[in-house]
Design an enzyme around this catalytic site. Structure first.
Site, PDB file in Angstrom:
ATOM      1  N   PRO A   1      -3.044   3.487  14.325  1.00 57.79           N
ATOM      2  CG  PRO A   1      -2.378   3.929  12.152  1.00 57.79           C
ATOM      3  CD  PRO A   1      -2.879   2.828  13.032  1.00 57.79           C
ATOM      4  N   GLY A   2      -5.093   6.354  14.947  1.00 58.14           N
ATOM      5  CA  GLY A   2      -6.439   6.918  14.878  1.00 58.14           C
ATOM      6  C   GLY A   2      -6.578   7.596  13.526  1.00 58.14           C
TER       7      GLY A   2
ATOM      8  CE1 TYR B   1     -11.561  -1.142  12.249  1.00 59.96           C
ATOM      9  CE2 TYR B   1     -11.961   1.216  12.407  1.00 59.96           C
ATOM     10  CZ  TYR B   1     -11.689   0.086  11.642  1.00 59.96           C
ATOM     11  OH  TYR B   1     -11.565   0.182  10.279  1.00 59.96           O
TER      12      TYR B   1
ATOM     13  N   GLY C   1      -1.360   7.353   0.440  1.00 64.75           N
ATOM     14  CA  GLY C   1      -1.766   7.427   1.841  1.00 64.75           C
ATOM     15  C   GLY C   1      -0.624   7.283   2.828  1.00 64.75           C
TER      16      GLY C   1
ATOM     17  NE  ARG D   1      -6.717  -3.431  -5.490  1.00 63.12           N
ATOM     18  CZ  ARG D   1      -8.042  -3.401  -5.588  1.00 63.12           C
ATOM     19  NH1 ARG D   1      -8.675  -4.323  -6.284  1.00 63.12           N
ATOM     20  NH2 ARG D   1      -8.740  -2.460  -4.999  1.00 63.12           N
TER      21      ARG D   1
ATOM     22  CB  SER E   1     -22.571  -9.192  -1.011  1.00 60.25           C
ATOM     23  OG  SER E   1     -21.285  -8.702  -1.386  1.00 60.25           O
TER      24      SER E   1
ATOM     25  N   GLY F   1       0.832  -1.208   0.000  1.00 65.06           N
ATOM     26  CA  GLY F   1       0.000   0.000   0.000  1.00 65.06           C
ATOM     27  C   GLY F   1       0.860   1.249   0.000  1.00 65.06           C
ATOM     28  N   GLY F   2       2.086   1.116  -0.505  1.00 67.64           N
ATOM     29  CA  GLY F   2       3.038   2.234  -0.433  1.00 67.64           C
ATOM     30  C   GLY F   2       2.855   3.294  -1.507  1.00 67.64           C
TER      31      GLY F   2
HETATM   32  C1  HXC Z   1     -20.979  -2.169   0.330  1.00 68.47           C
HETATM   33  C2  HXC Z   1     -19.297  -2.662  -1.209  1.00 68.47           C
HETATM   34  C3  HXC Z   1     -18.784  -1.330  -1.109  1.00 68.47           C
HETATM   35  C4  HXC Z   1     -19.478  -0.418  -0.225  1.00 68.47           C
HETATM   36  C5  HXC Z   1     -17.541  -2.443  -2.494  1.00 68.47           C
HETATM   37  N1  HXC Z   1     -18.501  -3.300  -2.077  1.00 68.47           N
HETATM   38  N2  HXC Z   1     -17.690  -1.235  -1.913  1.00 68.47           N
HETATM   39  N3  HXC Z   1     -20.383  -3.074  -0.507  1.00 68.47           N
HETATM   40  N4  HXC Z   1     -20.554  -0.896   0.482  1.00 68.47           N
HETATM   41  N5  HXC Z   1     -19.085   0.831  -0.065  1.00 68.47           N
HETATM   42  C6  HXC Z   1     -18.709  -4.680  -2.500  1.00 68.47           C
HETATM   43  C7  HXC Z   1     -19.026  -4.778  -3.982  1.00 68.47           C
HETATM   44  O1  HXC Z   1     -20.389  -4.527  -4.226  1.00 68.47           O
HETATM   45  C8  HXC Z   1     -18.668  -6.242  -4.265  1.00 68.47           C
HETATM   46  O2  HXC Z   1     -19.624  -7.139  -3.799  1.00 68.47           O
HETATM   47  C9  HXC Z   1     -17.470  -6.456  -3.355  1.00 68.47           C
HETATM   48  O3  HXC Z   1     -17.509  -5.428  -2.365  1.00 68.47           O
HETATM   49  C10 HXC Z   1     -16.174  -6.352  -4.109  1.00 68.47           C
HETATM   50  O4  HXC Z   1     -16.150  -5.101  -4.789  1.00 68.47           O
HETATM   51  P1  HXC Z   1     -14.969  -4.701  -5.771  1.00 68.47           P
HETATM   52  O5  HXC Z   1     -15.126  -3.285  -6.127  1.00 68.47           O
HETATM   53  O6  HXC Z   1     -14.838  -5.720  -6.861  1.00 68.47           O
HETATM   54  O7  HXC Z   1     -13.771  -4.980  -4.774  1.00 68.47           O
HETATM   55  P2  HXC Z   1     -12.296  -4.510  -4.751  1.00 68.47           P
HETATM   56  O8  HXC Z   1     -12.000  -3.528  -5.840  1.00 68.47           O
HETATM   57  O9  HXC Z   1     -11.486  -5.725  -4.706  1.00 68.47           O
HETATM   58  O10 HXC Z   1     -12.217  -3.756  -3.310  1.00 68.47           O
HETATM   59  C11 HXC Z   1     -13.150  -2.783  -2.941  1.00 68.47           C
HETATM   60  C12 HXC Z   1     -12.647  -1.982  -1.759  1.00 68.47           C
HETATM   61  C13 HXC Z   1     -11.327  -1.321  -2.125  1.00 68.47           C
HETATM   62  C14 HXC Z   1     -12.415  -2.899  -0.553  1.00 68.47           C
HETATM   63  C15 HXC Z   1     -13.698  -0.941  -1.410  1.00 68.47           C
HETATM   64  O11 HXC Z   1     -11.425  -0.683  -3.341  1.00 68.47           O
HETATM   65  C16 HXC Z   1     -10.901  -0.345  -1.080  1.00 68.47           C
HETATM   66  O12 HXC Z   1     -10.883  -0.546   0.120  1.00 68.47           O
HETATM   67  N6  HXC Z   1     -10.478   0.808  -1.459  1.00 68.47           N
HETATM   68  C17 HXC Z   1     -10.127   1.823  -0.477  1.00 68.47           C
HETATM   69  C18 HXC Z   1      -8.705   1.663  -0.024  1.00 68.47           C
HETATM   70  C19 HXC Z   1      -8.475   2.489   1.192  1.00 68.47           C
HETATM   71  O13 HXC Z   1      -8.926   3.621   1.275  1.00 68.47           O
HETATM   72  N7  HXC Z   1      -7.785   1.986   2.186  1.00 68.47           N
HETATM   73  C20 HXC Z   1      -7.606   2.731   3.392  1.00 68.47           C
HETATM   74  C21 HXC Z   1      -8.620   2.286   4.378  1.00 68.47           C
HETATM   75  S1  HXC Z   1      -8.392   3.197   5.820  1.00 68.47           S
HETATM   76  P3  HXC Z   1     -20.761  -7.786  -4.800  1.00 68.47           P
HETATM   77  O14 HXC Z   1     -21.423  -8.816  -3.956  1.00 68.47           O
HETATM   78  O15 HXC Z   1     -21.670  -6.634  -5.160  1.00 68.47           O
HETATM   79  O16 HXC Z   1     -20.039  -8.358  -5.971  1.00 68.47           O
HETATM   80  C22 HXC Z   1      -8.613   2.117   7.077  1.00 68.47           C
HETATM   81  C23 HXC Z   1      -8.300   2.680   8.428  1.00 68.47           C
HETATM   82  C24 HXC Z   1      -9.507   2.853   9.243  1.00 68.47           C
HETATM   83  O17 HXC Z   1      -8.924   1.015   6.907  1.00 68.47           O
HETATM   84  C25 HXC Z   1      -9.218   3.575  10.548  1.00 68.47           C
HETATM   85  C26 HXC Z   1      -9.794   4.937  10.618  1.00 68.47           C
HETATM   86  C27 HXC Z   1      -9.651   5.539  11.980  1.00 68.47           C
END
Ligand code: HXC
Length: 280
Positions: A188-189, A147, A20, A41, A105, A16-17
């Site tokens: 991290p928060g 969390y 962010g 990716r 799902s 993830g480098g």
């Molecule tokens: C519900 C969702 C959805 C959403 C995707 N899906 N987004 N369901 N709500 N918002 C579902 C899709 O409908 C599909 O299911 C399945 O997930 C796979 O979707 P794809 O788009 O094919 O998946 P993919 O591209 O492999 O991954 C999707 C993703 C990814 C997980 C959302 O793109 C992602 O996370 N991107 C953000 C990266 C990021 O910002 N990382 C930092 C996170 S920060 P179906 O059944 O319809 O086929 C963090 C720290 C938190 O985690 C702490 C804060 C304090």
């Protein structure tokens, strides 16, 4: 705090480098003399990240989806061919989104858990085998979240996956200590990043409420995380393993303590209430 060669001769892989927090850590490690390999990716994002790092042959990248063990193995081979044998891995690749759990799902659950938990396992097991074979130890740093131990509504796949990564951190710290391998984590928060903000802060009101929850009164700054990560992977911390360091301005603790809400009142008001309770 840090001499400019604090990470000299270190070869660090960051998943993830390309963006962010992973990108920010890469940048900090380069400033401290490390060589850095980025895995992500999206090839275009990696190319752009390398250009912005502008570190010449001290930085390299390889595209891979951490959910796929074969892609991980190929990426690690490529990075090692470019910048040398790895001694450190930062598992930062993550997926997350806000969703009501009853609406998820199975594929949605998989998308997050396979990226966060399986991805961390795939990278850690591959790099770990390399470290063990070479007999020179190594360092892992896993980026989790607060969390991981409290759980959180509306991010259940992320919460269970991060909890798993924390368990993996503590388990391997013990299992691989005999090989000179350390395994630590950072929780991290909120630190503003484009990806996390898009996924988790849908409106300015949600963002303001998130800031308001933090006793320090602000979000984290990337440099603060980079410094903590640099310390934990550095030769200044050889006896620290299995630890998870929280960096959140007091956020998660503030959500617990029975009387923490007093901090929301002006301090003078709190003191006068307390004085009255003493009969003063
Ligand atoms: C519900 C969702 C959805 C959403 C995707 N899906 N987004 N369901 N709500 N918002 C579902 C899709 O409908 C599909 O299911 C399945 O997930 C796979 O979707 P794809 O788009 O094919 O998946 P993919 O591209 O492999 O991954 C999707 C993703 C990814 C997980 C959302 O793109 C992602 O996370 N991107 C953000 C990266 C990021 O910002 N990382 C930092 C996170 S920060 P179906 O059944 O319809 O086929 C963090 C720290 C938190 O985690 C702490 C804060 C304090």
């Amino acid at each position: 705090m840090f001499s400019p060669d604090a990470l000299k001769d270190r070869v660090v892989l960051i998943t993830g480098g390309g963006s962010g927090l992973g990108f920010s850590m890469a940048s900090r490690f380069l400033e401290l003399g490390a060589r850095v390999g980025l895995v992500g990716r999206t090839p275009a994002r990696l190319t752009d990240a390398l250009a912005r790092l502008d570190a010449g042959d001290r930085a390299a990248s390889a595209a891979a989806d951490v959910r796929e063990p074969e892609e991980v193995a190929t990426a690690l081979d490529r990075i090692e061919a470019d910048i040398g044998e790895l001694d450190t891995v930062v598992n930062c690749a993550a997926g997350n989104f806000l969703a009501a759990t009853e609406d998820l799902s199975p594929r949605a659950f998989d998308a997050v858990v396979r990226t966060v938990l399986h991805g961390t396992f795939n990278v850690t097991s591959d790099a770990g085998r390399r470290f063990i074979r070479r007999g020179r130890g190594g360092d892992f740093l896993n980026i989790v979240t607060t969390y991981a131990w409290t759980g959180s509504a509306f991010v259940v796949p992320s919460a269970v996956a991060k909890a798993g990564v924390l368990a993996l951190t503590r388990s391997l710290a013990v299992e691989w200590a005999t090989y000179g391998i350390r395994v630590n984590a950072i929780a991290p928060g909120p630190f503003p990043t484009e990806g996390a903000w898009k996924a988790l802060m849908p409106t300015p009101e949600v963002e303001a409420a998130a800031r308001d929850r933090i006793p320090a009164g602000r979000f984290g700054e990337h440099e603060e995380l980079g410094n903590l990560a640099a310390f934990l992977i550095s030769r200044a911390a050889p006896f620290i393993t299995g630890e998870c360091v929280t960096i959140d301005g007091g956020e998660w603790l503030a959500s617990g303590g029975e009387f923490n809400h007093f901090t929301r009142l002006p301090r003078e008001d709190v003191k006068s209430i307390l004085q009255r309770m003493r009969g003063g």
